[in-house]
Design a protein around this motif. Structure first.
Motif, PDB file in Angstrom:
ATOM      1  N   LYS A  39       0.719  -1.175   0.220  1.00 49.82           N
ATOM      2  CA  LYS A  39       0.073  -0.075  -0.112  1.00 49.82           C
ATOM      3  C   LYS A  39       0.844   1.125   0.093  1.00 49.82           C
ATOM      4  O   LYS A  39       0.628   2.132  -0.833  1.00 49.82           O
ATOM      5  N   ARG A  40       1.959   1.239   0.899  1.00 50.19           N
ATOM      6  CA  ARG A  40       2.791   2.381   0.907  1.00 50.19           C
ATOM      7  C   ARG A  40       3.448   2.628  -0.312  1.00 50.19           C
ATOM      8  O   ARG A  40       3.540   3.603  -0.706  1.00 50.19           O
ATOM      9  N   HIS A  41       3.851   1.670  -0.728  1.00 46.64           N
ATOM     10  CA  HIS A  41       4.805   1.597  -2.102  1.00 46.64           C
ATOM     11  C   HIS A  41       3.955   2.313  -3.458  1.00 46.64           C
ATOM     12  O   HIS A  41       4.204   2.952  -4.095  1.00 46.64           O
ATOM     13  N   ILE A  42       2.570   1.860  -3.325  1.00 47.38           N
ATOM     14  CA  ILE A  42       1.825   2.180  -4.286  1.00 47.38           C
ATOM     15  C   ILE A  42       1.244   3.779  -3.973  1.00 47.38           C
ATOM     16  O   ILE A  42       1.311   4.621  -4.984  1.00 47.38           O
ATOM     17  N   GLU A  43       1.226   4.234  -2.808  1.00 51.12           N
ATOM     18  CA  GLU A  43       0.861   5.718  -2.490  1.00 51.12           C
ATOM     19  C   GLU A  43       2.112   6.202  -2.855  1.00 51.12           C
ATOM     20  O   GLU A  43       2.075   7.362  -3.324  1.00 51.12           O
ATOM     21  N   GLU A  44       3.418   6.195  -2.450  1.00 48.74           N
ATOM     22  CA  GLU A  44       4.668   6.471  -3.040  1.00 48.74           C
ATOM     23  C   GLU A  44       4.717   6.729  -4.472  1.00 48.74           C
ATOM     24  O   GLU A  44       5.168   7.783  -5.064  1.00 48.74           O
ATOM     25  N   LYS A  45       4.330   5.752  -5.238  1.00 47.85           N
ATOM     26  CA  LYS A  45       4.160   5.674  -6.708  1.00 47.85           C
ATOM     27  C   LYS A  45       3.167   6.752  -7.001  1.00 47.85           C
ATOM     28  O   LYS A  45       3.527   7.614  -8.226  1.00 47.85           O
ATOM     29  N   GLN A  49       3.866  10.137  -9.365  1.00 40.70           N
ATOM     30  CA  GLN A  49       3.421  10.370 -10.583  1.00 40.70           C
ATOM     31  C   GLN A  49       2.880  11.866 -10.624  1.00 40.70           C
ATOM     32  O   GLN A  49       2.960  12.788 -11.510  1.00 40.70           O
ATOM     33  N   LEU A  50       2.159  12.141  -9.333  1.00 41.15           N
ATOM     34  CA  LEU A  50       1.677  13.582  -9.104  1.00 41.15           C
ATOM     35  C   LEU A  50       2.677  14.474  -9.294  1.00 41.15           C
ATOM     36  O   LEU A  50       2.585  15.442 -10.118  1.00 41.15           O
ATOM     37  N   THR A  51       3.830  14.333  -8.653  1.00 44.91           N
ATOM     38  CA  THR A  51       5.015  15.247  -9.021  1.00 44.91           C
ATOM     39  C   THR A  51       5.412  15.393 -10.361  1.00 44.91           C
ATOM     40  O   THR A  51       5.771  16.348 -10.772  1.00 44.91           O
ATOM     41  N   PHE A  52       5.529  14.099 -10.879  1.00 46.35           N
ATOM     42  CA  PHE A  52       5.990  14.188 -12.310  1.00 46.35           C
ATOM     43  C   PHE A  52       4.835  15.132 -13.083  1.00 46.35           C
ATOM     44  O   PHE A  52       5.396  15.804 -14.098  1.00 46.35           O
TER      45      PHE A  52
END
Lengths: 264, 236
Positions: A39-45, A49-52
């Protein structure tokens, strides 16, 4: 051999059953912990993506802003001058002198044609986003045209290796903006007369190299002002598309900035 | 899982105080789970989940019938031999449904069913219908443990995040894994300790299975509740 008593068997069975209960319990705990990490990994991704996406939007705005600045400068310095000259030429026509009038009309026509050409170039520049759609190579060519037009720089552009059939519009945009920032820095600070741009594609890696013959700078001891030259921005942007930036320069010997990134 | 009454029957006589003999830990756990299944799954859009109601009804009937037959004929093995077919069918159906989310599950489930059929028929041929098919049950328990672990492996491997605390599939498999994994000792060494009595009428196996039944039906009940939440929330 001593036979096990009922009590021993009872204890053994209960213990074994308990162990067989503990084992799946641990499996469930492990899955739960792993799942939380997932879950944490997905949130970080998602965050990345948002930053990108935010960076892409910012880059688009910056490219547009730069285009508007170029257009503004061109309207003022070039087309404005041409049209003023056309107006002056037309105003100075003496209808009594047919030969001179003919010459002035021809000059006015020539100035108008040049203005139209400039306007067409500006029109193409206004479609800045479409330049990126046409591909990075084409976009770089247009950028170089504008720099050469100033007559202050001798620009060489080498495109090595065939670009892949499928491009990456986001990476193209970021790379194009990086190039614009490098060129801005050269024009503002380097006092260079020659600019060499090299775009190479090999083994799924795209390399963009920009070299100038300007005054250069000490890479290891950059002042706050020099850091603000956009070098950090260039590095950050290259980072978000998984790329690297290397800067080679020393005072008096120009600068070479190389951007490498996986592509597409 | 529903072998509890059978095992009890093999070593002692039921208390003959009429109705009370039907109120055992197992029958209560199964009936409660059945009621929860009706409440939570009756309107479920998935036929597989809905079929759990039928399965639990069959479980309750088998358990009560097992007690009834035991008091009259002293041998209720045939009831549980029939029930074993139901148990295998519904468990495999559920695993088929669970695996289908991740893999093509037909070959795996058909292999499991083929193994069951072979063992079941061999067992019947060997000792007839009036003795319980212990070996088939023991092997199928291992198969279910394998299925459960494989399901969790697929769950971990999947890149999507699943909120497991509210996942009906996760808790259904958890119940199955706990029950079939923990009853391995009883399955393997049943004959060795079936004579060990805890009370005057109930042996050790009875208590172990009663405990495991509580775990199984509690987890399954929670799984049905989760399923109900899931379908209610997806409607909103």
């Amino acid at each position: 051999m001593q036979k096990m008593g009922d009590n021993d068997v009872k204890k053994l069975v209960i213990t074994t059953t308990l162990i067989f209960l503990i084992a799946p319990a641990f499996i469930l705990i492990y899955i739960s912990v792993y799942n939380r990490r997932k879950k944490r990994h997905i949130e970080e991704k998602k965050m990345m993506q948002l930053t990108f996406d935010a960076e892409i939007t910012k880059t688009q705005l910056e490219v547009q802003e730069q285009t508007m600045q170029t257009i503004g400068a061109d309207l003022h310095d070039n087309i404005g001058q041409l049209l003023s000259l056309t107006s002056l030429t037309l105003n100075s026509i003496e209808l009594d002198n047919a030969v001179k009038a003919r010459q002035k009309i021809d000059a006015a026509i020539d100035l108008t044609v040049r203005s139209i050409k400039e306007m067409r170039l500006l029109g193409k520049l206004l479609q800045g986003d479409q330049l990126i759609v046409m591909g990075l190579t084409a976009a770089i060519s247009y950028e170089i045209n504008w720099i050469e037009k100033s007559g202050q720089y001798k620009v060489t552009y080498i495109n090595d290796g065939e670009m892949p059939a499928s491009n990456s519009p986001d990476k193209d945009l970021i790379l194009f903006r990086i190039l614009q920032e490098i060129l801005n820095n050269i024009m503002k600070h380097s006092k260079a007369t020659e600019i060499n741009i090299n775009l190479e594609y090999q083994d799924a890696i795209l390399l963009l190299k920009v070299a100038d013959n300007g005054i250069g700078f000490d890479v290891d001891n950059l002042s706050a002002n020099q850091i603000g030259m956009g070098l950090q921005n260039i590095q950050k942007r290259a980072g978000i598309i998984g790329g690297n930036v290397s800067i080679n320069s020393s005072p008096g010997s120009g600068a070479i900035i190389t951007v490498t990134t996986p592509y597409p | 899982m529903e072998k509890s009454a059978l095992r009890t029957a093999q070593v002692h006589h039921y208390d003959n105080r009429f109705m009370w003999q039907y109120f055992t830990v197992n029958t209560l756990a199964e009936t409660l789970c059945f009621v929860i299944a009706i409440v939570c799954l009756a309107k479920d859009k998935s036929l597989i989940w809905q079929s759990m109601i039928i399965y639990l009804l069959a479980t309750c009937i088998a358990e009560i019938l097992g007690i009834l037959v035991l008091t009259t004929t002293k041998n209720n093995n045939w009831v549980y031999n029939i029930f074993l077919v139901f148990e295998t069918g519904f468990n495999n159906l559920m695993f088929f449904y669970l695996f289908s989310k991740y893999i093509k599950s037909k070959p795996l489930i058909i292999s499991g069913l083929a193994l069951f059929s072979t063992l079941y028929l061999l067992g019947l041929n060997d000792h007839g219908f009036m003795l319980y098919n212990d070996n088939t049950y023991a092997v199928m328990s291992i198969v279910y443990v394998f299925y459960s672990l494989y399901y969790y492996y697929l769950l971990i491997k999947d890149e999507h995040y699943l909120k497991i605390s509210h996942s009906p599939e996760f808790w259904w498999v958890a119940g199955t894994l706990f029950f079939y994994f923990a009853n391995t000792t009883c399955n393997l060494y049943e004959k060795k300790f079936e004579h060990i009595m805890i009370t005057s009428t109930k042996n050790l196996t009875y208590f172990i299975f009663a405990g495991l039944n509580i775990i199984l039906y509690s987890l399954w009940s929670y799984s049905f509740i989760c399923r109900r939440w899931e379908t209610t929330m997806s409607k909103n």
